[in-house]
Design an enzyme around this catalytic site. Structure first.
Site, short mmCIF file in Angstrom:
data_model
loop_
_atom_site.label_atom_id
_atom_site.label_comp_id
_atom_site.label_asym_id
_atom_site.label_seq_id
_atom_site.Cartn_x
_atom_site.Cartn_y
_atom_site.Cartn_z
N SER A 139 0.87 -1.20 0.00
CA SER A 139 0.00 0.00 0.00
C SER A 139 0.89 1.23 0.00
O SER A 139 2.03 1.19 0.51
CB SER A 139 -0.85 0.02 1.27
OG SER A 139 -1.45 1.29 1.47
N TYR A 152 -1.56 -0.45 10.15
CA TYR A 152 -1.64 -0.77 8.71
C TYR A 152 -0.38 -0.27 7.99
O TYR A 152 0.20 -0.99 7.17
CB TYR A 152 -2.90 -0.12 8.14
CG TYR A 152 -3.24 -0.48 6.72
CD1 TYR A 152 -4.10 -1.54 6.43
CD2 TYR A 152 -2.72 0.25 5.66
CE1 TYR A 152 -4.43 -1.85 5.12
CE2 TYR A 152 -3.05 -0.05 4.36
CZ TYR A 152 -3.91 -1.10 4.08
OH TYR A 152 -4.24 -1.40 2.78
P1 NAD Z 1 -11.44 -5.99 0.32
O1 NAD Z 1 -11.96 -5.88 1.69
O2 NAD Z 1 -12.44 -6.02 -0.78
O3 NAD Z 1 -10.51 -7.25 0.14
C1 NAD Z 1 -9.76 -7.82 1.19
C2 NAD Z 1 -10.11 -9.28 1.23
O4 NAD Z 1 -9.28 -9.95 2.16
C3 NAD Z 1 -11.57 -9.49 1.66
O5 NAD Z 1 -12.19 -10.40 0.77
C4 NAD Z 1 -11.43 -10.08 3.04
O6 NAD Z 1 -12.50 -10.93 3.39
C5 NAD Z 1 -10.12 -10.82 2.91
N1 NAD Z 1 -9.50 -11.09 4.21
C6 NAD Z 1 -9.33 -10.26 5.24
N2 NAD Z 1 -8.73 -10.88 6.25
C7 NAD Z 1 -8.51 -12.14 5.85
C8 NAD Z 1 -7.92 -13.27 6.45
N3 NAD Z 1 -7.45 -13.23 7.71
N4 NAD Z 1 -7.84 -14.42 5.74
C9 NAD Z 1 -8.32 -14.48 4.49
N5 NAD Z 1 -8.90 -13.44 3.86
C10 NAD Z 1 -8.99 -12.30 4.54
O7 NAD Z 1 -10.43 -4.78 0.11
P2 NAD Z 1 -9.35 -4.51 -1.05
O8 NAD Z 1 -9.21 -3.06 -1.12
O9 NAD Z 1 -9.66 -5.27 -2.28
O10 NAD Z 1 -8.03 -5.10 -0.36
C11 NAD Z 1 -7.15 -5.99 -1.01
C12 NAD Z 1 -5.73 -5.68 -0.59
O11 NAD Z 1 -5.39 -4.39 -1.08
C13 NAD Z 1 -5.54 -5.64 0.92
O12 NAD Z 1 -4.29 -6.23 1.24
C14 NAD Z 1 -5.48 -4.15 1.22
O13 NAD Z 1 -4.77 -3.88 2.38
C15 NAD Z 1 -4.78 -3.67 -0.04
N6 NAD Z 1 -4.93 -2.25 -0.31
C16 NAD Z 1 -6.16 -1.69 -0.53
C17 NAD Z 1 -6.26 -0.33 -0.77
C18 NAD Z 1 -7.58 0.35 -0.98
O14 NAD Z 1 -7.62 1.59 -0.93
N7 NAD Z 1 -8.65 -0.37 -1.24
C19 NAD Z 1 -5.11 0.47 -0.82
C20 NAD Z 1 -3.87 -0.12 -0.60
C21 NAD Z 1 -3.80 -1.48 -0.36
#
Ligand code: NAD
Length: 281
Positions: A139, A152
């Site tokens: 991120s 985070y």
């Molecule tokens: P999201 O919530 O749609 O996806 C995250 C997924 O991880 C969900 O399906 C959730 O159920 C799953 N998850 C959480 N904890 C878990 C666990 N212990 N075991 C298995 N699955 C688990 O959100 P997203 O934005 O698609 O996030 C995906 C990745 O992108 C994450 O690592 C997040 O930190 C990263 N990210 C997101 C953003 C943003 O702005 N959306 C920015 C930077 C990084």
């Protein structure tokens, strides 16, 4: 781009992971989605067809991650791509005195523990094959401070460094390890972190895009909100042989945030400073 390859994507039941799973299948891969939510996971892989499977896992539990990799090799005979993508939101920033240490360790267990377990159990399989691409979702919170909670941010900074550590060790076995660092992307992660139920958070996430655009205008030189597709395309390139000489890198998919402020913001500030100089006597 991924014909005949076998991929595992953790946290694949929503957001970036779900779009990546669909894109990888479209590009010829067989995909095993790992996630906690069985109903959503089964629905997703049913929509993706016979080259997709779902395995219920919690990435913070090492034996779950081991089972995810094991099932993939059992079902498809190999493992070419691992996307360590599962994630949860951090704590809201209410100042250092308000940090909940238990929650801090939970955030690290998912983001850092999940990545470590994924690499640990994928590496022997990929080493035997003498090939593989591992990609970790980091991120911009791991690159610059102030965007996300300290738990985070610290976790994602660790993911970026773990990526380099794994790359220098596993490269000699033909395994590449990279990360992507998305900027703010309207997905369900924000609603879930704010206490919304997961299904509602996922379903309503894209409605946040106009609010994101408004907030990001003074930070992001590309003025639209990012999408899961933007991140999935970067993951696709890193997963594919098109990036075969790239390892140990973090690619920010952030509309330019990590590069610096949009120049229009600086121009306005310079005008204000110019006015201050002009008023000097
Ligand atoms: P999201 O919530 O749609 O996806 C995250 C997924 O991880 C969900 O399906 C959730 O159920 C799953 N998850 C959480 N904890 C878990 C666990 N212990 N075991 C298995 N699955 C688990 O959100 P997203 O934005 O698609 O996030 C995906 C990745 O992108 C994450 O690592 C997040 O930190 C990263 N990210 C997101 C953003 C943003 O702005 N959306 C920015 C930077 C990084």
């Amino acid at each position: 781009m991924l014909d005949g390859k076998v991929a595992v994507i953790s946290g694949g039941t929503s957001g970036i992971g779900a779009r990546t799973a669909a894109l990888f299948v479209e590009q010829g891969a067989s995909v095993v989605v790992g996630g906690r939510r069985e109903v959503e996971g089964k629905e997703l892989v049913a929509s993706l067809g016979p080259r997709a499977r779902f395995v219920q896992v919690d990435v913070a539990v090492e034996s779950d991650v081991e089972r995810l990799i094991g099932r993939t090799v059992e079902d498809f005979g190999r493992l070419d791509i691992l996307v360590n993508n599962a994630g949860i939101g951090g704590q809201r920033q209410g100042g250092w005195s308000t940090i909940d240490i238990e929650r801090f360790w939970t955030v690290l267990a998912v983001h850092v523990g999940g990545v470590v377990a994924g690499i640990k159990h994928a590496a022997p399989v990929m080493t035997r094959q003498e090939s593989g691409s591992i990609i970790n979702t980091a991120s911009i919170g791991g690159l610059v401070a102030g965007w996300t909670g300290v738990d985070y941010s610290a976790a994602k900074a660790a993911v970026i460094q773990l990526t380099r550590c794994a790359a220098v060790e596993l490269g000699q076995h033909g395994i590449r390890v990279n990360s992507v660092s998305p900027g703010p992307i309207p997905t369900g992660i924000f609603g879930k972190a704010a206490g919304m139920d997961a299904a509602t958070a996922d379903r309503t996430a894209s409605q946040l895009a106009p609010a994101f655009e408004e907030v990001l205008r003074s930070h992001q030189s590309i003025s639209r909100a990012g999408t899961p597709e933007d991140v999935a395309q970067a993951l696709l390139w890193l997963a594919s042989d098109a990036s075969s000489f790239v390892s140990g890198q973090d690619i920010a998919v952030d509309g330019g945030i990590a590069a610096g402020r949009p120049i229009s913001v600086s121009v306005e500030e310079r005008k204000r400073l110019g006015a201050a100089f002009a008023s000097l006597t």
